[in-house]
Motif scaffolding. Structure first.
Motif, PDB file in Angstrom:
ATOM      1  N   ILE A   1       0.853  -1.133   0.130  1.00 37.89           N
ATOM      2  CA  ILE A   1       0.055  -0.042  -0.251  1.00 37.89           C
ATOM      3  C   ILE A   1       0.780   1.295  -0.083  1.00 37.89           C
ATOM      4  O   ILE A   1       0.627   2.031  -0.860  1.00 37.89           O
ATOM      5  N   VAL A   2       1.791   1.192   0.949  1.00 36.36           N
ATOM      6  CA  VAL A   2       2.477   2.627   1.101  1.00 36.36           C
ATOM      7  C   VAL A   2       3.559   2.623  -0.160  1.00 36.36           C
ATOM      8  O   VAL A   2       3.936   3.718  -0.354  1.00 36.36           O
ATOM      9  N   GLU A   3       4.010   1.674  -0.798  1.00 39.32           N
ATOM     10  CA  GLU A   3       4.449   1.837  -2.135  1.00 39.32           C
ATOM     11  C   GLU A   3       3.883   2.629  -3.234  1.00 39.32           C
ATOM     12  O   GLU A   3       4.483   3.586  -3.853  1.00 39.32           O
ATOM     13  N   GLN A   4       2.608   2.512  -3.299  1.00 40.32           N
ATOM     14  CA  GLN A   4       1.702   3.213  -4.040  1.00 40.32           C
ATOM     15  C   GLN A   4       1.131   4.501  -3.556  1.00 40.32           C
ATOM     16  O   GLN A   4       1.114   5.527  -4.179  1.00 40.32           O
ATOM     17  N   GLN A   5       1.098   4.542  -2.145  1.00 40.28           N
ATOM     18  CA  GLN A   5       0.412   5.613  -1.631  1.00 40.28           C
ATOM     19  C   GLN A   5       0.965   6.011  -0.149  1.00 40.28           C
ATOM     20  O   GLN A   5       0.488   5.483   0.770  1.00 40.28           O
ATOM     21  N   PRO A   6       2.253   6.549  -0.285  1.00 32.04           N
ATOM     22  CA  PRO A   6       2.849   6.726   1.264  1.00 32.04           C
ATOM     23  C   PRO A   6       2.042   7.170   2.408  1.00 32.04           C
ATOM     24  O   PRO A   6       2.187   6.774   3.420  1.00 32.04           O
ATOM     25  N   ASP A   7       1.133   8.181   1.970  1.00 28.59           N
ATOM     26  CA  ASP A   7       0.642   8.699   3.115  1.00 28.59           C
ATOM     27  C   ASP A   7      -0.865   8.271   3.296  1.00 28.59           C
ATOM     28  O   ASP A   7      -1.669   8.981   3.954  1.00 28.59           O
ATOM     29  N   ALA A   8      -1.042   7.267   3.091  1.00 28.08           N
ATOM     30  CA  ALA A   8      -2.347   6.606   2.959  1.00 28.08           C
ATOM     31  C   ALA A   8      -2.890   6.426   4.398  1.00 28.08           C
ATOM     32  O   ALA A   8      -2.091   6.334   5.172  1.00 28.08           O
ATOM     33  N   ARG A   9      -4.439   6.156   4.552  1.00 29.41           N
ATOM     34  CA  ARG A   9      -5.018   5.698   5.662  1.00 29.41           C
ATOM     35  C   ARG A   9      -5.174   4.049   5.606  1.00 29.41           C
ATOM     36  O   ARG A   9      -5.936   3.734   4.477  1.00 29.41           O
ATOM     37  N   ILE A  10      -4.551   3.592   6.502  1.00 32.50           N
ATOM     38  CA  ILE A  10      -4.583   2.040   6.411  1.00 32.50           C
ATOM     39  C   ILE A  10      -5.389   1.477   7.557  1.00 32.50           C
ATOM     40  O   ILE A  10      -5.044   1.641   8.666  1.00 32.50           O
ATOM     41  N   LEU A  11      -6.329   0.690   7.406  1.00 31.96           N
ATOM     42  CA  LEU A  11      -7.169   0.163   8.625  1.00 31.96           C
ATOM     43  C   LEU A  11      -6.803  -1.333   8.616  1.00 31.96           C
ATOM     44  O   LEU A  11      -7.279  -1.997   7.421  1.00 31.96           O
ATOM     45  N   ILE A  12      -6.188  -1.984   9.372  1.00 34.52           N
ATOM     46  CA  ILE A  12      -6.193  -3.384   9.591  1.00 34.52           C
ATOM     47  C   ILE A  12      -7.617  -4.230  10.193  1.00 34.52           C
ATOM     48  O   ILE A  12      -7.683  -3.506  11.339  1.00 34.52           O
ATOM     49  N   CYS A  13      -8.232  -4.827   9.827  1.00 31.98           N
ATOM     50  CA  CYS A  13      -9.496  -5.212  10.299  1.00 31.98           C
ATOM     51  C   CYS A  13      -9.804  -6.752  10.248  1.00 31.98           C
ATOM     52  O   CYS A  13      -9.517  -7.359   9.432  1.00 31.98           O
ATOM     53  N   GLY A  14     -11.201  -6.908  10.689  1.00 27.77           N
ATOM     54  CA  GLY A  14     -11.880  -8.131  10.481  1.00 27.77           C
ATOM     55  C   GLY A  14     -11.843  -9.161  11.406  1.00 27.77           C
ATOM     56  O   GLY A  14     -12.727  -9.933  11.350  1.00 27.77           O
ATOM     57  N   SER A  15     -10.967  -8.980  12.300  1.00 29.45           N
ATOM     58  CA  SER A  15     -10.984 -10.331  13.352  1.00 29.45           C
ATOM     59  C   SER A  15     -10.083  -9.713  14.594  1.00 29.45           C
ATOM     60  O   SER A  15      -9.032  -9.071  14.387  1.00 29.45           O
TER      61      SER A  15
END
Length: 424
Positions: free
Chosen positions: A398-412
């Protein structure tokens, strides 16, 4: 005594019953009797059931008690990183020595009889609580309520039912009414129950069961009201109005959870010092938690990293609302889920907000969905998805494509636990 002793005992306990979940109270009653019935010697019990919000509600209640100078035992499940998180004695995580001692005693008293892991470890928690002084005991239901291993206290000081929604249908029933019936199994004669916001179908069942057993109810929207006003949280019941800070825990759903807590504290007669502490001091990991340390944060220094363990459709709705309230920023999900959940229903509310999803399997968890299955569910919900070998690899992609992204780790919560092990 080695630091691994409790883990060794817990591993043995996993093999005492062929099923992880087998809802009945017979085995629990047998073991509690052999232990001298510790459930009858607990500090006043607040018993908490519901589908969503049980943990947050418990965390706020404990913060409120402590703000009023009181101490509380607390029992919750599952744990995120270490089993010790499930048992707090007078506010402190149980020590390795104390945990090993009660596990040893329960294993000996059980004598090799069939009993589930949750049942025997719940008995261990009750034994530890009975032997340690505190002002209150917070018991969080593991699954359902009526036949849950925690439902062994004849006369709690208070019961709580947080919002009921669809989850664990294979154990609790296929309709909201059937699930609500199981949750309402914690109601006791003469014991007031604080009831959070409910769908009409669920509330009708809870009210019917309360009338049957003779349990007074204090219901959201009837006996008390709560909501944000001008950057503050306003709570009102027949006693009067409270004007308080917004909850420290993020999300609109936490307003309702805070209302449950305030109603409970009022009912228990706690002083005003408890109210603000409940809202401002509560901590509850993996509920929209910002990750700022550890390898993931170091690998994505310009990104905004979040972690959330919600896993059912109601959690997806609450999470989407919370994310929609944040300042706009490209959102990318990293998701791993169990095969007992409904991934499409969970992800659909998130679809309008997410630019992409990286699907992972949950390492070391036999009930995990494969990355391919989770990715397929994401696509079915309308999210562009691909698979990743690990959370680390997904963050890197993700950060390779968009370094300042908002990333949510989720699901469990199981995935959250693995993440917090190295990044908590």
């Amino acid at each position: 005594m080695s630091s691994d002793t409790s883990d060794i005992i817990l591993e043995r306990m996993m093999s005492l019953h062929p099923k992880i979940i087998d809802l009945t109270l017979d085995r629990v009653w047998r073991l509690l009797e052999a232990l001298g019935n510790p459930q009858d010697r607990l500090p006043p019990v607040i018993h908490i059931a519901g589908t969503n919000g049980k943990g947050s509600t418990q965390a706020m209640l404990r913060a409120g008690f402590e703000g009023a100078g009181k101490t509380a035992h607390a029992y919750t499940s599952p744990h995120l990183v270490r089993f010790h998180e499930r048992i707090r004695l007078a506010g402190q995580l149980i020590s390795e020595e104390a945990l090993t001692a009660v596990l040893d005693e329960c294993e000996a008293a059980n004598g090799g009889e069939g009993i589930t892991y949750f049942e025997i470890t719940t008995c261990a928690a009750l034994l530890a609580f009975a032997r340690t002084s505190a002002d209150y005991t917070l018991l969080e239901v593991g699954l359902g309520g009526r036949l849950d291993a925690t439902n062994v206290v004849d006369k709690p000081a208070l019961t709580v039912i947080t919002p009921v929604s669809m989850d664990h249908q294979s154990y609790l029933g296929e309709t909201l009414a059937e699930i609500a019936f199981e949750k309402a199994g914690i109601l006791k004669n003469g014991v007031t129950c604080i009831v959070g916001r409910q769908e009409d179908e669920a509330l009708e069942v809870i009210e019917r069961q309360a009338a049957r057993v003779g349990a007074p109810l204090l219901v959201h929207g009837q006996h008390w009201h709560v909501g944000p006003e001008h950057g503050r949280l306003v709570f009102q019941d027949e006693t009067g109005l409270l004007d308080l800070p917004l909850p420290r825990l993020l999300g609109h759903h936490q307003f309702d959870n805070a209302g449950i807590v305030l109603a409970a504290l009022r009912q228990l007669g706690l002083p005003e010092s408890a109210y603000e502490a409940a809202l401002t001091r509560a901590e509850w990991p993996a509920r929209m938690q910002r990750l700022t340390k550890g390898p993931l944060a170091q690998a994505a220094p310009s990104a905004e990293l979040w972690l959330d363990g919600g896993h059912n459709p109601a959690a997806g709705i609450a999470l989407a609302r919370l994310l929609g309230d944040l300042p706009p920023k490209p959102l990318h999900l990293i998701c791993g889920m169990l095969n007992t959940k409904q991934p499409v229903d969970y992800l659909t509310p998130l679809a309008p907000l997410a630019q992409s999803l990286q699907a992972v399997s949950i390492e070391g968890v036999t009930a995990t969905l494969s990355a391919e299955e989770t990715a397929a569910a994401a696509r079915a919900s309308g999210i562009r998805a691909s698979e990743a070998k690990s959370v680390d690899a997904a963050v890197a992609a993700i950060v390779e494509q968009q370094p300042d992204a908002r990333i949510l780790i989720c699901g469990s919560l199981y995935l959250a636990g693995l993440v917090l092990h190295d990044n908590g």
